[in-house]
Design an enzyme around this catalytic site. Structure first.
Site, PDB file in Angstrom:
ATOM      1  N   HIS A  35       5.584  23.909  23.474  1.00 56.11           N
ATOM      2  CA  HIS A  35       6.304  23.797  22.216  1.00 56.11           C
ATOM      3  C   HIS A  35       5.973  25.023  21.370  1.00 56.11           C
ATOM      4  O   HIS A  35       4.805  25.340  21.150  1.00 56.11           O
ATOM      5  CB  HIS A  35       5.923  22.508  21.494  1.00 56.11           C
ATOM      6  CG  HIS A  35       6.142  21.291  22.345  1.00 56.11           C
ATOM      7  ND1 HIS A  35       7.385  20.775  22.611  1.00 56.11           N
ATOM      8  CD2 HIS A  35       5.260  20.511  23.019  1.00 56.11           C
ATOM      9  CE1 HIS A  35       7.273  19.721  23.394  1.00 56.11           C
ATOM     10  NE2 HIS A  35       5.994  19.542  23.667  1.00 56.11           N
ATOM     11  N   HIS A  42       5.939  22.875  30.450  1.00 52.99           N
ATOM     12  CA  HIS A  42       6.634  23.301  29.234  1.00 52.99           C
ATOM     13  C   HIS A  42       5.623  23.621  28.148  1.00 52.99           C
ATOM     14  O   HIS A  42       4.418  23.409  28.315  1.00 52.99           O
ATOM     15  CB  HIS A  42       7.581  22.195  28.742  1.00 52.99           C
ATOM     16  CG  HIS A  42       6.857  20.963  28.261  1.00 52.99           C
ATOM     17  ND1 HIS A  42       6.306  20.031  29.121  1.00 52.99           N
ATOM     18  CD2 HIS A  42       6.571  20.523  27.000  1.00 52.99           C
ATOM     19  CE1 HIS A  42       5.738  19.078  28.433  1.00 52.99           C
ATOM     20  NE2 HIS A  42       5.860  19.342  27.141  1.00 52.99           N
ATOM     21  N   GLU A  67       4.071   8.814   6.978  1.00 51.25           N
ATOM     22  CA  GLU A  67       3.761   7.834   8.021  1.00 51.25           C
ATOM     23  C   GLU A  67       4.964   7.610   8.934  1.00 51.25           C
ATOM     24  O   GLU A  67       6.060   7.301   8.470  1.00 51.25           O
ATOM     25  CB  GLU A  67       3.363   6.513   7.373  1.00 51.25           C
ATOM     26  CG  GLU A  67       3.199   5.349   8.338  1.00 51.25           C
ATOM     27  CD  GLU A  67       3.010   4.023   7.624  1.00 51.25           C
ATOM     28  OE1 GLU A  67       3.733   3.071   7.940  1.00 51.25           O
ATOM     29  OE2 GLU A  67       2.132   3.956   6.731  1.00 51.25           O
ATOM     30  N   HIS A  90       1.778  22.987  29.478  1.00 48.55           N
ATOM     31  CA  HIS A  90       1.193  21.767  30.012  1.00 48.55           C
ATOM     32  C   HIS A  90       2.272  20.960  30.728  1.00 48.55           C
ATOM     33  O   HIS A  90       3.466  21.254  30.635  1.00 48.55           O
ATOM     34  CB  HIS A  90       0.560  20.922  28.904  1.00 48.55           C
ATOM     35  CG  HIS A  90       1.492  20.564  27.785  1.00 48.55           C
ATOM     36  ND1 HIS A  90       1.914  21.479  26.847  1.00 48.55           N
ATOM     37  CD2 HIS A  90       2.106  19.405  27.452  1.00 48.55           C
ATOM     38  CE1 HIS A  90       2.730  20.905  25.992  1.00 48.55           C
ATOM     39  NE2 HIS A  90       2.882  19.643  26.339  1.00 48.55           N
ATOM     40  N   GLU A 118       1.298  19.328  19.932  1.00 49.90           N
ATOM     41  CA  GLU A 118       1.811  18.068  20.477  1.00 49.90           C
ATOM     42  C   GLU A 118       0.725  17.004  20.422  1.00 49.90           C
ATOM     43  O   GLU A 118      -0.364  17.180  20.962  1.00 49.90           O
ATOM     44  CB  GLU A 118       2.277  18.245  21.918  1.00 49.90           C
ATOM     45  CG  GLU A 118       2.745  16.945  22.590  1.00 49.90           C
ATOM     46  CD  GLU A 118       2.998  17.128  24.066  1.00 49.90           C
ATOM     47  OE1 GLU A 118       3.941  17.866  24.407  1.00 49.90           O
ATOM     48  OE2 GLU A 118       2.250  16.536  24.885  1.00 49.90           O
ATOM     49  N   HIS A 159       0.835  -1.202   0.000  1.00 46.75           N
ATOM     50  CA  HIS A 159       0.000   0.000   0.000  1.00 46.75           C
ATOM     51  C   HIS A 159       0.866   1.247   0.000  1.00 46.75           C
ATOM     52  O   HIS A 159       2.094   1.182   0.107  1.00 46.75           O
ATOM     53  CB  HIS A 159      -0.930   0.002   1.213  1.00 46.75           C
ATOM     54  CG  HIS A 159      -0.219   0.113   2.534  1.00 46.75           C
ATOM     55  ND1 HIS A 159       0.450  -0.947   3.124  1.00 46.75           N
ATOM     56  CD2 HIS A 159      -0.068   1.167   3.387  1.00 46.75           C
ATOM     57  CE1 HIS A 159       0.983  -0.551   4.265  1.00 46.75           C
ATOM     58  NE2 HIS A 159       0.689   0.724   4.457  1.00 46.75           N
ATOM     59  N   GLU A 199       5.437  11.523  22.909  1.00 49.08           N
ATOM     60  CA  GLU A 199       5.212  12.953  22.688  1.00 49.08           C
ATOM     61  C   GLU A 199       5.674  13.289  21.267  1.00 49.08           C
ATOM     62  O   GLU A 199       6.868  13.280  20.985  1.00 49.08           O
ATOM     63  CB  GLU A 199       6.037  13.719  23.728  1.00 49.08           C
ATOM     64  CG  GLU A 199       5.725  15.167  23.931  1.00 49.08           C
ATOM     65  CD  GLU A 199       6.495  15.742  25.116  1.00 49.08           C
ATOM     66  OE1 GLU A 199       6.817  16.950  25.079  1.00 49.08           O
ATOM     67  OE2 GLU A 199       6.778  14.990  26.071  1.00 49.08           O
ATOM     68  N   HIS A 228       0.376   5.882   0.958  1.00 46.36           N
ATOM     69  CA  HIS A 228      -0.478   6.896   1.564  1.00 46.36           C
ATOM     70  C   HIS A 228      -0.269   8.264   0.919  1.00 46.36           C
ATOM     71  O   HIS A 228       0.780   8.531   0.327  1.00 46.36           O
ATOM     72  CB  HIS A 228      -0.168   7.042   3.065  1.00 46.36           C
ATOM     73  CG  HIS A 228      -0.276   5.783   3.847  1.00 46.36           C
ATOM     74  ND1 HIS A 228      -1.476   5.199   4.155  1.00 46.36           N
ATOM     75  CD2 HIS A 228       0.686   4.997   4.406  1.00 46.36           C
ATOM     76  CE1 HIS A 228      -1.268   4.104   4.870  1.00 46.36           C
ATOM     77  NE2 HIS A 228       0.035   3.957   5.031  1.00 46.36           N
ATOM     78  N   HIS A 263       4.893   0.357   0.331  1.00 41.98           N
ATOM     79  CA  HIS A 263       5.541  -0.491   1.331  1.00 41.98           C
ATOM     80  C   HIS A 263       4.577  -1.565   1.799  1.00 41.98           C
ATOM     81  O   HIS A 263       3.366  -1.506   1.548  1.00 41.98           O
ATOM     82  CB  HIS A 263       6.024   0.345   2.517  1.00 41.98           C
ATOM     83  CG  HIS A 263       4.961   1.185   3.164  1.00 41.98           C
ATOM     84  ND1 HIS A 263       4.533   2.389   2.630  1.00 41.98           N
ATOM     85  CD2 HIS A 263       4.243   1.006   4.299  1.00 41.98           C
ATOM     86  CE1 HIS A 263       3.600   2.915   3.412  1.00 41.98           C
ATOM     87  NE2 HIS A 263       3.398   2.085   4.424  1.00 41.98           N
TER      88      HIS A 263
END
Length: 496
Positions: free
Chosen positions: A376, A374, A199, A420, A381, A193, A434, A195, A238
Site C-alpha cells: 500500500h 502487494h 471509530e 507482503h 495496513e 460515550h 485489511e 471518543h 453514541h
C-alpha cells in the site's frame, strides 16, 4: 520401576532439558536439590548450618577439568522429528506446521540447529515461520503481530460483557491504528460515550442497535448484524446495545496509542459536575440526582430493546441522518468479488462516505491460496484474522524480510510501502480484515506491475522466462489459488 527413554535422556543431559524441553510439563524451576545438584535445598534461616548464601572465591576464574561430557547441548535425532517440508531447501520457504511434532526444532533445510531448551512448545507450534524461518528472511522487520489472547481482558459484573485491546503499548510499530475487541451480553449496553479518535467497527457475531447524535442535533438509529459496519467521527456521542443474541465486534481507531480506558463516559461526566451545576443546567431539583451511579458503568446489563427499531428512532430539530451521512453500512449484504483462490469485499469512502479515511477489505482465502504479493503506497495496513491459519512474509526496504504466522484472534501490522502477502497454511478458509487509513482502498499488485512494464526491462532485471510473463494478468488478482498440498514442491520442482 523403569524410566521412559525420554526421562533417561533428560537425566543424562542438561537440567534445562529436564525443566522445559522434554520431560517436565511445568515451566517452573525446582525448589529443591535435583539430580544435578545446582539448586540447593530451600531454607529460611540464613544463620543455620546450611550451605552459605554465597560461594567461595576459589570458584572465580579458571577451574581445571570443568567440562562435563555427560552434559550436552545437542538433542539426539531419536528425540525429535522434522515436520513435513521442514527438510526441504530453506530458499523454497515451504510453509509447514508443528501440529504433530512432539519436540519442534529450529531447523529448515541445512539452516539452524537443535534447541535443548528452555522451551515453551506452545509458542513454537504457533509460530513455525518465526522459530524456523525460510531462507528468504533477512535482517530486522518492524514487529507486526499481536495475539489478542495475550491482551488483558476487562470483564464486567453480571456477565454483561468484556473488552480487550491492542495499541502501541503492546505493538509499538502500529502507530496509526489501534483495536478493541468487545463483547456485549444479550441486551447489555456499552454506555453513552464519545471518543477523541474516529471509530470504525465490524460486527463479528450477533446483532447490535447503534444510536448517535451529531453537533447539529441530527439523530441516527439502526440495527446491524454480523458482517455489518459502523463509523462514528470523534466527539460524536453514541451508545451500543446488543440485541437478543448478544454481540461481539472489533473496533478500529485511527490513533495507534488509543486506549478505551480514556473514553468519555456520560456517568463520569455527571460525577465530575457538582449537583448544584447539574440542577441549574437541567432546571431540575437536586433530588433528581440522588440515584446517579457512583461509578462508571462502561458495559452493563439493560432492558430489552423494542423489536421495531422505529420505536427508538427519535427525530429532533435537525432531523434524522440518512444517505451519505449514515453512520452504518450493511456490508453483510454486499456480494463478494470472487476469484479462483477466494473472495474480497471492499468498503471505503467511495461506498461509505461518512468514514472519510477508513478503507477496508474483508478477504477470504481458500486453503493453499494466497492474497497476492502487494503493498500500500500511502497507508500502513492494520489487519485482524477472523478465521484460519496464515503466513505473511514482509519485505521492508532495502533488504529486511521476515515471515510471521497468524491464526484467528491475531492482529497484524505492515508499514506503508512494505510488500507482503497472506498465505493460507491451514485446512480451513482464512478470513482476514485489511484496514487502511486512506480515502480509497488501493494497493500495488506485483503481478500487475510486471505485466504492465515493458517485457525487456523485466527480463533484463529478473531473468524471468517468457512463459511466466505470458501468464501474468494486466488486472489485479487479489487472491490467487494454490496447491492444497503445501509440500508439493519440496523436491524443488513443480508449481506450488
Amino acid at each position: 520401576m523403569g524410566f521412559s527413554p525420554s526421562l533417561k535422556y533428560c537425566l543424562k543431559t542438561s537440567l534445562v532439558s529436564l525443566l522445559l524441553g522434554i520431560c517436565q510439563p511445568s515451566n517452573a524451576l525446582p525448589h529443591d536439590s535435583g539430580p544435578f545438584g545446582w539448586a540447593s535445598a530451600a531454607g529460611n534461616d540464613e544463620s543455620s548450618t546450611r550451605s552459605p548464601l554465597r560461594g567461595d572465591s576459589a570458584f572465580l576464574g579458571v577451574v581445571q577439568n570443568e567440562v562435563n561430557p555427560d552434559n550436552s547441548a545437542a538433542v539426539p535425532e531419536s528425540e525429535y522429528k522434522l515436520a513435513p517440508g521442514q527438510a526441504a531447501d530453506a530458499d523454497l520457504g515451504i510453509p509447514f506446521t508443528f501440529d504433530n511434532v512432539a519436540h519442534p526444532q529450529p531447523v529448515r533445510g541445512d539452516l539452524g540447529s537443535t534447541d535443548p531448551g528452555p522451551r515453551t512448545y506452545a509458542y513454537d507450534r504457533l509460530n513455525p515461520s518465526t522459530f524456523a524461518p525460510p531462507g528468504s528472511d533477512s535482517g530486522e522487520v518492524t514487529q507486526g503481530k499481536w495475539p489478542l489472547g495475550l491482551s488483558h481482558n476487562r470483564i464486567l459484573p453480571g456477565h454483561a460483557g468484556w473488552s480487550r485491546q491492542e495499541n502501541t503499548d503492546v505493538l509499538p510499530g502500529a502507530t496509526t491504528m489501534a483495536g478493541v475487541d468487545m463483547k456485549l451480553a444479550p441486551w447489555a449496553y456499552r454506555e453513552l460515550h464519545w471518543h477523541q479518535a474516529n471509530e470504525w467497527s465490524i460486527i463479528l457475531n450477533g446483532s447490535v442497535r447503534v444510536q448517535a447524535m451529531n453537533e447539529d442535533g441530527q439523530t441516527f438509529t439502526d440495527d446491524l448484524t454480523a458482517g455489518d459496519v459502523w463509523y462514528f467521527p470523534s466527539g460524536v456521542p453514541h451508545s451500543l446495545q446488543a440485541l437478543d443474541e448478544g454481540a461481539e465486534f472489533m473496533l478500529v481507531f485511527d490513533q495507534g496509542d488509543f486506549s478505551d480506558g480514556g473514553t468519555g463516559l456520560i456517568t463520569e461526566m455527571f460525577l465530575r459536575n457538582p449537583k448544584e451545576v447539574l440542577s441549574k443546567n437541567f432546571q431540575a431539583p437536586l433530588s433528581d440526582f440522588d440515584d446517579l451511579p457512583q461509578d462508571q458503568l462502561y458495559i452493563f446489563n439493560g432492558t430489552p430493546a423494542p423489536k421495531d427499531v422505529k420505536e427508538q428512532t427519535i427525530q429532533g430539530p435537525g432531523g434524522v441522518l440518512s444517505g451519505d451521512q449514515s453512520y452504518t453500512y450493511h456490508l453483510s449484504k454486499q456480494e463478494a468479488y470472487e476469484t479462483p483462490g477466494g473472495s474480497i469485499k471492499i468498503i471505503d469512502p467511495v461506498s461509505f462516505p461518512i468514514a472519510k479515511m477508513f478503507s477496508a477489505a474483508l478477504v477470504t482465502i481458500k486453503p493453499g491460496a494466497m492474497r497476492e504479493i502487494h503493498w500500500h503506497g500511502t497507508s500502513d495496513e492494520w489487519g485482524f484474522f477472523l478465521a484460519g491459519q496464515a503466513r505473511v512474509s514482509i519485505y521492508e526496504a532495502p533488504s529486511a524480510g521476515a515471515s510471521i504466522d497468524f491464526s484467528a484472534g491475531d492482529i497484524s501490522y505492515v508499514k506503508a510501502t512494505a510488500s507482503h502477502y497472506i498465505e493460507n497454511t491451514g485446512v480451513e478458509d482464512v478470513v482476514f480484515l485489511e484496514m487502511l487509513q486512506a480515502p480509497r482502498f488501493s494497493d500495488i499488485s506485483v503481478g500487475q506491475w510486471l505485466k504492465l512494464t515493458p517485457r525487456q526491462i523485466v527480463k533484463d532485471t529478473l531473468h524471468l522466462p517468457d512463459s511466466l510473463l505470458d501468464n501474468l494478468s494486466p488486472n489485479k488478482q487479489y487472491v490467487v489459488q494454490g496447491n492444497r498440498n503445501l509440500t508439493a514442491v519440496a523436491d524443488g520442482s513443480g508449481i506450488a
